[in-house]
Write an enzyme that holds these catalytic residues in place. Structure first.
Site, PDB file in Angstrom:
ATOM      1  CG  ASP A   8      13.901  87.769  48.480  1.00  0.00           C
ATOM      2  OD1 ASP A   8      13.149  88.471  47.328  1.00  0.00           O
ATOM      3  OD2 ASP A   8      13.031  87.844  49.626  1.00  0.00           O
ATOM      4  N   GLY A  43      10.309  88.961  43.468  1.00  0.00           N
ATOM      5  CA  GLY A  43       8.312  88.577  43.020  1.00  0.00           C
ATOM      6  C   GLY A  43       7.783  89.919  42.277  1.00  0.00           C
ATOM      7  CE  LYS A 195      12.697  85.872  44.224  1.00  0.00           C
ATOM      8  NZ  LYS A 195      12.764  86.616  45.577  1.00  0.00           N
ATOM      9  CG  ASN A 221       9.892  83.843  46.093  1.00  0.00           C
ATOM     10  OD1 ASN A 221      10.902  83.946  46.814  1.00  0.00           O
ATOM     11  ND2 ASN A 221       9.607  85.014  45.508  1.00  0.00           N
TER      12      ASN A 221
END
Length: 268
Positions: A8, A43, A195, A221
């Site tokens: 991430d 994202g 994801k 997320n």
């Protein structure tokens, strides 16, 4: 030996000053030199990931990225599409009416119109500046059902957004993939997109197994990719719910947590 590590960006790769530290960069470059696939999973749109990808030398023809929380899985700087799962204009219009009923703001990423919002607000400005893109004030009621929509976001003050999330109809859980990516962002994607599903698609594309994969993240997320991975790692600054689902918890993003994982589980 692990073959791929997915990272991430916000709250994980970047420290609280929104920087990639020298130690984190060095560890990523060393992993790549050992033949490990290093994949950024965010994202953000690809444009919003490009500065980090370039700084980390992850723009080669055989590098991969997950953008929009896995709605797009892309290869190389040319952004060859490996996987693509989108919403449509009808979805965006339904969520627009929902946002109005819940008295929160809304944004959407569309193929034809880029980043759109019915009304400029500070979160529109944040999202545009955050990703080095422009936005357009746009009447959502003019969207066509055939319009391709990448994702829709409810955006507002954290308390107002929390209150809105608590009022969301249960039926939405069967229709969309949903996640709170930041305290002021709540995202809707295709039910085929998150994801975890993006990393699973990439894993199959590369001929890897889940046991070959490390995933590192800090927010809601990131949950599905941590659950999918052979080794799911939560950052020290991660939400408690993410730490509870992870295989292990590393140091925080201000303590080079990503480098700690790479050094311990890949370079050693």
């Amino acid at each position: 030996m692990y073959k791929l590590i997915a990272l991430d960006i916000d709250g994980t790769l970047l420290n609280s000053q929104k920087q990639i530290t020298p130690r984190v960069r060095s560890s990523i470059i060393a992993a790549k030199e050992q033949g490990i696939k290093v994949v950024l999973a965010s994202g953000r749109p690809y444009q919003g990931m490009l500065a980090a990808l370039t700084f980390l030398d992850l723009c080669d023809a055989d590098d991969f990225t997950l953008s929009y929380n896995g709605a797009l899985v892309l290869k190389g700087r040319e952004q060859q599409v490996i996987s693509k799962h989108l919403l449509n204009g009808e979805d965006a219009l339904d969520l627009y009416h929902l946002a109005n009923n819940l008295n929160v703001n809304i944004l959407a990423y569309t193929e034809a119109h880029g980043l759109i919002t019915p009304k400029k607000n500070k979160y529109t400005d944040f999202e545009a500046e955050h990703n080095a893109i422009d936005f357009t004030e746009f009447d959502f009621t003019t969207l066509s059902p055939k319009d391709e929509v990448i994702k829709v976001m409810l955006v507002d003050e954290p308390d107002a957004l929390s209150a809105a999330i608590n009022k969301l109809p249960q039926s939405l859980k069967n229709k969309y993939s949903m996640a709170r990516s930041m305290p002021f962002f709540f995202e809707f994607m295709s039910h085929k997109s998150n994801k975890g599903k993006g990393i699973e698609t990439l894993t199959k594309h590369l001929g890897f197994n889940a046991s070959d994969i490390i995933c590192v993240g800090d927010a809601d997320n990131d949950l599905e990719m941590l659950q999918f991975a052979g080794l799911g790692v939560a950052m020290g600054n991660a939400e408690d719910s993410i730490k509870a689902e992870a295989d292990l918890v590393t140091l925080s993003n201000d303590q080079d947590g990503v480098a700690h994982v790479i050094e311990q589980y890949i370079l050693n």
